[in-house]
Structures are given as C-alpha cells and as structure tokens.
Scaffold this active site. Structure first.
Site, short mmCIF file in Angstrom:
data_model
loop_
_atom_site.label_atom_id
_atom_site.label_comp_id
_atom_site.label_asym_id
_atom_site.label_seq_id
_atom_site.Cartn_x
_atom_site.Cartn_y
_atom_site.Cartn_z
N ASP A 7 2.22 -7.27 13.78
CA ASP A 7 3.00 -6.31 12.99
C ASP A 7 4.22 -5.76 13.74
OD1 ASP A 7 1.62 -6.33 10.59
OD2 ASP A 7 0.27 -4.69 11.15
N GLU A 51 -6.15 -6.74 9.66
CA GLU A 51 -5.71 -6.32 8.31
C GLU A 51 -5.53 -7.55 7.42
OE1 GLU A 51 -2.51 -3.44 8.21
OE2 GLU A 51 -3.07 -2.84 6.19
N HIS A 63 5.68 -10.43 9.97
CA HIS A 63 6.41 -10.18 8.72
C HIS A 63 7.90 -10.38 8.96
CE1 HIS A 63 2.96 -8.25 6.77
NE2 HIS A 63 2.79 -7.50 7.84
N TYR A 87 10.36 -0.43 8.19
CA TYR A 87 9.03 -0.89 8.59
C TYR A 87 8.47 0.02 9.68
CZ TYR A 87 5.32 -4.11 9.82
OH TYR A 87 4.09 -4.67 10.07
N ASP A 129 -3.64 -8.71 5.17
CA ASP A 129 -2.41 -9.48 4.95
C ASP A 129 -2.30 -10.61 5.98
OD1 ASP A 129 -2.12 -7.25 6.66
OD2 ASP A 129 0.05 -7.22 6.46
N HIS A 142 0.81 -1.22 0.00
CA HIS A 142 0.00 0.00 0.00
C HIS A 142 0.85 1.28 0.00
CE1 HIS A 142 0.23 0.01 4.40
NE2 HIS A 142 -0.67 -0.91 4.57
N HIS A 166 -4.82 -9.63 14.45
CA HIS A 166 -4.95 -8.36 13.72
C HIS A 166 -5.80 -8.59 12.47
CE1 HIS A 166 -4.06 -4.62 11.84
NE2 HIS A 166 -2.91 -4.91 11.28
N HIS A 224 -0.93 -2.41 15.05
CA HIS A 224 -0.99 -1.35 14.07
C HIS A 224 -2.40 -0.74 13.91
CE1 HIS A 224 -1.15 -0.94 9.37
NE2 HIS A 224 -0.81 0.20 9.87
FE1 FEO Z 1 -1.29 -4.12 9.83
FE2 FEO Z 1 0.79 -6.58 8.50
O1 FEO Z 1 -0.80 -5.61 8.79
#
Ligand code: FEO
Length: 395
Positions: free
Chosen positions: A163, A80, A222, A191, A82, A24, A78, A144
């Site tokens: 995250d 989101e 991640h 990041y 991903d 994004h 989370h 996040h």
């Molecule tokens: Fe806030 Fe890796 O998503």
C-alpha cells in the site's frame, strides 16, 4: 490482457478497476488498480494478488508469459482483501506453491480464508532465494495493517511496498513518467491522507528501514510504478509523515438557514485579505476524502456547525469522526457556529478537536440566530489574528 515487463523477467500482472468510485468510503474518481508482480526465476514467484472480481484478468496476464500452474512461490505482503482476494482461486491452480507472509499475515489469511495453504512465515531480516534472486522482507506494521511488509529484490533494484506509495489511478500507463506529475502528486496525496495519515510514526520507521536499501524502482500495490519521481515522492512521504504543513487554511462547515455559512465566508474573506489561501468546503458538497486531502498540508483548520436539537449537525459529526480517525497533528484549530437556543454544537465540536491536541489561539464564536455586522466583524478580526498565527508558525 498481457503482462507488462517492468524489468527483465519482472512483470506487472495486476487488475485495473476502471469503475471503482468508492473504496470503503474513500471516493476514487480515477478508479484504481491492484498490482501483482510476477518474477520469472528458477522459482516462479508472484507478489500479491488482486481483488477477487479481477482474478480472471490477473490470470490472463500471468498466462501471457507462463502457465499459472508453474508458480512456486506467492508472497502476500498484506492481508487486506484488495490484495489477497484472489489467493483462493490462484492457489487452487498453483496448488504446490508456498505462501510467504509475515506472522500476522499468516494469522490474518487463516482468519479470512478456509485453507490448508503451505505457509512460510518471514520476519525482519529474513530472505528467500528464488534462483538468481534473493527476496528480502521488511516488516512495516500499520502501513497499512499490522501484517504489512515490504518485499525487496536487490538484483532488480525494486521495492515492493504494497500500500505504501500507492495511488488510486486506473490507467494503462504503468510508470510515473507516463502520466502528469500533477495528477500523480494529487492522487498520492489523497491516498496518503485517506489511508496512511494516522500512521506517521510507523511511516518514519519504514522510511528509515528502506533508506538502507538501494533501489531505483518502487512498485506499489495500487496505481503507477515509481521510477522517475522517487526524488519527489520519498521526500513527500517524509514531510507528510512528520505532519509538516503549509500556511493555508481549510474551512469545513454545514448550515441550516445560512447563518453559519455567513460566518464561514466572513472568515474566508478575512484570511484571504491577509494573504492566507483558503479551501472552503460545505460538508455536504464535498466528499470527506476530498476535504481530508486538503487538510493533509493545511496549518489552519476551521470547523463550523449550527446547533440542531442540542447537538452539532450529524453531517459535521460524521466528518469529525472521519477526521479524528485520521489524526492530523500539529494544526491550529478554530470553531464557529450559530444557534437559536441551546447552542451546544460549538462546544461539542471544540471538545472533539481538543482531543487532537491542536492549538486554539482564538475562542470559539457562537452567534445567536442571524449574524449582525458586528458579529461578522468579530469573525473577521479573529481571521486576521489567526492569519498572523499561521504565518508565525511557518517561520
Ligand atoms: Fe490496505 Fe490496498 O489495502
């Protein structure tokens, strides 16, 4: 596609996004991973999933150690996508599984997906037993998203903070002692700068909460898993979240006919001669996400724009929108530019930066048409004064 055992009966079963280059708007030259973790206990538990297009990879890795149908508990740290994008397909297979998440997590997952999933909502201080292990949950709102939480397994001495502590690195190496520290630091900083920077206060609270726990491994959602560099990465998160800076400068500019660029180079040269290191970015040559990474620890931030049609250049406007959203605090600012007539850009840039509550020890510089030797000397003198201020601030 195999699972990777990271501790006895705890496996990494994530997906590697080798070709991801834009997350994004955040440019990711090293790709990324979405990390899922499988715990084989009396209740087979999966912590987070992967982006939807990597579901088959996650499924294959899970299947290398257990039939995915046998998953009893799925933790969603989370919402989101991903991390939640593979929930629909996974919960079609593990159809009796309980989905453990925060209050906002439940709300978000219901809004993202048409589902009748079996939710168990957890809050601060809650835990669940999955057999030999108890999993504890620590909300970390805004690290996040408002729904974000950490899962902690005391028996394994592992923190699963989603995250937080992540890095966008695609690799088959799974641990921080298998890649060079320089790469890890750079990607962890990038990041933090692009994802976590606006939430320094919340990061401080999260660090305070997790400091009460004993753990020797941080398994983020991640990139690589931290097991050897905790003593490095945790203090960095502490510094970054306090907006602690180093005595160097970042200059960001755009130019039409080279005048604003001349000012940028005069400023850079002056700072350099005073012993202040400089990172200079033409805003159309560097991705915003690279510039903001340099800004993460910079004390002095100088922005330059010419005036075009009574406005700053759109490229600088776009960058300032990105910068304002990420809210770096406690900086020294300086604004410069050039114009033919009108000359509004410099004030416009200054007004936006003032909202960030930085310190502006020197007045803006706005030069008509092409800078003369005298104009360049003016900028150089301001550079010298700014250099002194930067050094003073670091004492
Ligand atoms: Fe806030 Fe890796 O998503």
């Amino acid at each position: 596609m195999n699972a990777v055992e990271i501790k006895p009966d705890v496996y990494w079963v994530g997906g590697i996004d080798w070709n991801l280059r834009n997350f994004h708007g955040y440019i990711t030259p090293r790709g990324s991973t979405y990390n899922s973790y499988l715990i084989l206990d009396k209740k087979v538990t999966l912590i987070d999933t992967v982006k939807h297009y990597l579901f088959d990879e996650m499924k294959a890795r899970i299947s290398s150690v257990i039939d995915p149908k046998k998953i009893d508990v799925v933790v969603s740290n989370h919402v989101e996508m991903d991390h939640s994008g593979s929930l629909p397909k996974l919960l079609d297979i593990a159809s009796d599984a309980t989905l453990v998440t925060s209050t906002r997590g439940e709300r978000g997952l219901k809004q993202h997906y048409d589902n009748n999933w079996k939710f168990k909502v957890v809050d601060a201080g809650d835990n669940i037993s999955i057999g030999k292990r108890t999993l504890d949950f620590i909300p970390i709102p805004m690290v996040h998203w408002p729904d974000s939480m950490v899962t902690y397994s005391k028996k394994d001495s592992i923190l699963f903070p989603n995250d937080a502590f992540g890095q966008h690195i695609a690799s088959t190496e799974r641990f921080d002692d298998q890649l060079e520290w320089g790469i890890l630091r750079e990607e962890a900083a990038k990041y933090y700068a692009n994802i976590v920077l606006p939430f320094g206060g919340q990061v401080q609270k999260a660090l305070s909460e997790v400091s009460k726990l004993k753990f020797d491994t941080i398994a983020p959602s991640h990139g690589i898993i931290w097991r050897s560099h905790l003593k490095d990465i945790i203090p960095l998160y502490d510094k970054w979240s306090k907006n602690e800076t180093k005595p160097y400068a970042v200059i960001v500019y755009d130019t039409m006919w080279g005048s604003t660029e001349k000012l940028a180079f005069a400023l850079a040269s002056s700072l350099e001669s005073e012993g202040i290191n400089v990172r200079l970015h033409h805003v159309q040559s560097s991705p915003f996400s690279e510039i903001i990474t340099d800004i993460l620890e910079a004390k002095l931030i100088a922005i330059g724009s010419p005036t075009l049609n009574n406005n700053m250049l759109p490229s600088i406007g776009g960058f300032l929108t990105y910068l304002k959203g990420l809210k770096p605090l406690h900086r020294i600012g300086f604004v410069f530019g050039s114009y033919g007539w009108g000359g509004q850009a410099v004030k416009q840039v200054g007004d936006i930066l003032k909202e960030m509550k930085w310190e502006f020890p020197e007045d803006h510089v706005n030069i008509n048409f092409v800078p003369t030797e005298k104009d360049l000397l003016l900028v150089e003198n301001k550079g010298k004064k700014l250099a002194k201020k930067v050094k003073l601030n670091e004492k």
